[in-house]
Design a protein around this motif. Structure first.
Motif, PDB file in Angstrom:
ATOM      1  N   ALA A 161      -3.165   6.361  62.349  1.00  0.00           N
ATOM      2  CA  ALA A 161      -3.721   6.965  63.493  1.00  0.00           C
ATOM      3  C   ALA A 161      -4.268   5.772  64.543  1.00  0.00           C
ATOM      4  CB  ALA A 161      -4.925   7.807  63.301  1.00  0.00           C
ATOM      5  N   TRP A 162      -4.624   4.555  64.050  1.00  0.00           N
ATOM      6  CA  TRP A 162      -4.862   3.725  64.986  1.00  0.00           C
ATOM      7  C   TRP A 162      -3.761   3.113  65.859  1.00  0.00           C
ATOM      8  CZ3 TRP A 162      -3.694  -1.488  64.990  1.00  0.00           C
ATOM      9  CH2 TRP A 162      -3.100  -2.374  63.936  1.00  0.00           C
ATOM     10  N   ASP A 192      -2.585  14.569  53.666  1.00  0.00           N
ATOM     11  CA  ASP A 192      -3.358  13.477  54.032  1.00  0.00           C
ATOM     12  C   ASP A 192      -3.571  13.259  55.488  1.00  0.00           C
ATOM     13  OD1 ASP A 192      -1.842  13.057  51.467  1.00  0.00           O
ATOM     14  OD2 ASP A 192      -3.321  11.810  51.167  1.00  0.00           O
ATOM     15  N   GLU A 194      -3.958  15.269  57.915  1.00  0.00           N
ATOM     16  CA  GLU A 194      -4.513  16.083  58.711  1.00  0.00           C
ATOM     17  C   GLU A 194      -6.067  15.515  58.696  1.00  0.00           C
ATOM     18  OE1 GLU A 194      -5.000  19.635  56.332  1.00  0.00           O
ATOM     19  OE2 GLU A 194      -2.952  20.261  56.327  1.00  0.00           O
ATOM     20  N   ARG A 195      -6.320  14.441  58.165  1.00  0.00           N
ATOM     21  CA  ARG A 195      -7.618  13.814  58.302  1.00  0.00           C
ATOM     22  C   ARG A 195      -7.719  13.175  59.774  1.00  0.00           C
ATOM     23  NH1 ARG A 195     -10.348  13.878  53.466  1.00  0.00           N
ATOM     24  NH2 ARG A 195      -8.877  13.756  51.600  1.00  0.00           N
ATOM     25  N   GLU A 196      -6.677  12.202  60.279  1.00  0.00           N
ATOM     26  CA  GLU A 196      -6.854  11.625  61.336  1.00  0.00           C
ATOM     27  C   GLU A 196      -5.603  12.113  62.177  1.00  0.00           C
ATOM     28  OE1 GLU A 196      -9.358   9.904  62.181  1.00  0.00           O
ATOM     29  OE2 GLU A 196     -10.529   9.836  60.383  1.00  0.00           O
ATOM     30  N   LEU A 197      -4.432  11.955  61.834  1.00  0.00           N
ATOM     31  CA  LEU A 197      -3.342  12.086  62.483  1.00  0.00           C
ATOM     32  C   LEU A 197      -3.047  13.454  63.391  1.00  0.00           C
ATOM     33  CD1 LEU A 197      -0.887  10.022  60.385  1.00  0.00           C
ATOM     34  CD2 LEU A 197      -1.413   9.419  62.937  1.00  0.00           C
ATOM     35  N   LEU A 200      -5.350  13.779  66.357  1.00  0.00           N
ATOM     36  CA  LEU A 200      -4.787  12.957  67.375  1.00  0.00           C
ATOM     37  C   LEU A 200      -3.856  13.533  68.145  1.00  0.00           C
ATOM     38  CD1 LEU A 200      -4.470  10.192  68.959  1.00  0.00           C
ATOM     39  CD2 LEU A 200      -3.713   9.040  67.070  1.00  0.00           C
ATOM     40  N   GLY A 324     -15.131  12.558  57.977  1.00  0.00           N
ATOM     41  CA  GLY A 324     -15.114  13.782  58.271  1.00  0.00           C
ATOM     42  C   GLY A 324     -16.130  14.995  57.891  1.00  0.00           C
TER      43      GLY A 324
END
Length: 342
Positions: A161-162, A192, A194-197, A200, A324
């Protein structure tokens, strides 16, 4: 077949995309698939007839042979489809025949154009992160390719994501073309991203292209908890991508129950679940034969009920992780309590 916008490009692509990693089977890629040109021609033709207008490949697949075979299979139908390929992987023994430097990108795009037999690439994707090449250099090179007409849009694959957030900031700051899509591993057995990506991508209108939707065949229902499965299956020879197999087989049990209700396959249910996810633009399917392709092509016609989706969501839910759970917990009282009228 349904069609969805490809990021912010204005292009519409089919919700299923034919991946060509199984074409040729040269070198390392032999364990993935070994289809000769005549089989590739048949799979591409059947996909076109089913309404697929989106095809994905990469320069590293079978050392360039996959691109060659896709170009031949499409022939004069090239103008009717969206072709995606990738750059980053090693394409020779030289020190600079790999990565996302300007030098490698400029050489690689010309090689891909030649192999595909076309004068433009619809979606040119970086195949992963390169710790040696500054994102600014990579994005400027890709921007030049778009402005030159060799490439129409750019995308990325396998980024954190970063990485993606930083790339979007660089593109905005320097007025460069930005990544419109992310190609990522996503499956009901491995959620997996779904947490950050996903948050975004939803916020920034980035299209999600799913690779390995069946987790390397595990979601097909052909494998057992003890690791037994068909001798010819890819997972038997190449245990990839890595997943929590105990969680996966709990999901597979529910997939099988729902599949029996619909008189269909567990694989088709797994694909249908992905097609019900709002973040997904297109699911990349791969097939070794017509039977596999036909089963995959039928997934868009399978409608899962709200109750079935709830069962699948529950059994495949990710374990809670920080931050989260804190974000969700703090959001509970963001709105004031409703007042009662006197």
């Amino acid at each position: 077949m349904k069609y969805k916008p490809l990021g912010r490009t204005g292009l519409l692509v089919s919700e299923l995309c034919l991946g060509t990693m199984t074409f040729a089977g040269k070198g390392f890629w032999e364990v993935i698939g070994t289809q000769p040109q005549e089989v590739a021609d048949e799979l591409v033709a059947k996909s076109l007839d089913a309404g697929i207008n989106f095809f994905d490949t990469a320069n590293v697949y079978s050392e360039g042979e996959s691109e060659k075979m896709l170009g031949k299979a499409l022939g004069n139908r090239r103008k009717d489809v969206v072709v995606a390929t990738k750059v980053r992987g090693r394409m020779g023994p030289g020190a600079n025949e790999v990565g996302l430097s300007r030098g490698h990108i400029m050489q690689a795009v010309d090689d891909s154009l030649r192999r595909l037999g076309t004068d433009y690439i619809d979606l040119y994707q970086i195949h992963g992160f390169d710790p040696l090449a500054p994102l600014e250099e990579t994005l400027r090179a890709l921007d030049d390719l778009v402005r030159s007409g060799k490439v129409r849009y750019i995308g990325c694959s396998n980024l954190a994501a970063w990485h993606l957030a930083k790339s979007l900031w660089i593109s905005d700051k320097y007025n460069l073309y930005r990544f419109e899509t992310l190609q990522a591993f996503y499956s009901i057995g491995a959620r997996d991203l779904e947490r950050e990506l996903v948050p975004l991508m939803t916020d920034q209108q980035i299209g999600l292209l799913v690779w390995s939707p069946l987790a390397g065949g595990l979601m097909s229902g052909k494998f057992t908890r003890e690791g037994q499965g068909p001798a010819e299956a890819r997972r038997t020879k190449f245990d990839f991508p890595p997943v929590d197999k105990q969680r996966v087989f709990s999901v597979v049990e529910v997939l099988g129950q729902i599949a029996d209700t619909h008189n269909t396959s567990a694989a088709r249910v797994a694909l249908a679940w992905l097609l019900h996810q709002s973040a997904v633009t297109s699911v990349i399917i791969g097939a070794k034969n017509n039977q596999q392709l036909e089963d995959n092509l039928a997934a868009p016609g399978l409608t899962l009920s709200g109750q079935e989706l709830a069962r699948l969501d529950e059994v495949s839910a990710l374990p809670e992780e920080y931050p989260g759970w804190m974000v969700d917990w703090q959001a509970r009282n963001r709105y004031p309590e409703p007042t009662t009228q006197q």
